[in-house]
Scaffold this motif. Structure first.
Motif: not given
Length: 126
Positions: A11-13, A85-96, A119-125
């Motif tokens: 989780w990232i603000p 500068n992460l945004k809420p719309e960057d929230t997703a499962l990220y795959y390498c 995959g690794t989860q990134v949650t921005v809020s």
């Protein structure tokens, strides 16, 4: 068996930064390119960044250009994704992703890669 091991995420603000890491487990893997993709719930997998080792050509879509940087080391098949500068719309499962197949073109779609991380989860809020 080639495996891609990812780390980072969480989780990232809103407005924060994050670095994802990915390493190919097979030390004999002769990689040509590595990339990052993401998939949000209900959406298709989206290209985020890639690096082609020959020439160290990096590619980004307009949606993240200027906020995302891919880097890495071809000698140990490691790639990093720095996101700022992460945004809420960057929230997703990220795959390498990785491939050993060289293409004399940019890498920007999933079909060009044949090995994938889990995959690794990134949650921005806020």
């Amino acid at each position: 068996q080639v495996q891609l091991v990812q780390s980072g995420g969480g989780w990232i603000p809103t407005g924060g930064s994050l670095r994802l890491s990915c390493v190919v487990s097979d030390s004999t893997f002769n990689g040509a390119a590595m990339g990052w993709f993401r998939q949000a719930p209900g959406k298709e997998r989206e290209f985020v960044a890639s690096i082609r080792w020959v020439g160290r050509i990096t590619t980004y879509p307009d949606s993240v250009r200027g906020r995302v940087t891919i880097s890495g080391d071809y000698r140990n098949n490691t790639a990093f994704l720095q996101m700022n500068n992460l945004k809420p719309e960057d929230t997703a499962l990220y795959y390498c992703a990785a491939t050993e197949l060289f293409r004399n073109e940019i890498y920007n779609n999933a079909g060009q890669f044949n090995y994938w991380g889990l995959g690794t989860q990134v949650t921005v809020s806020s």
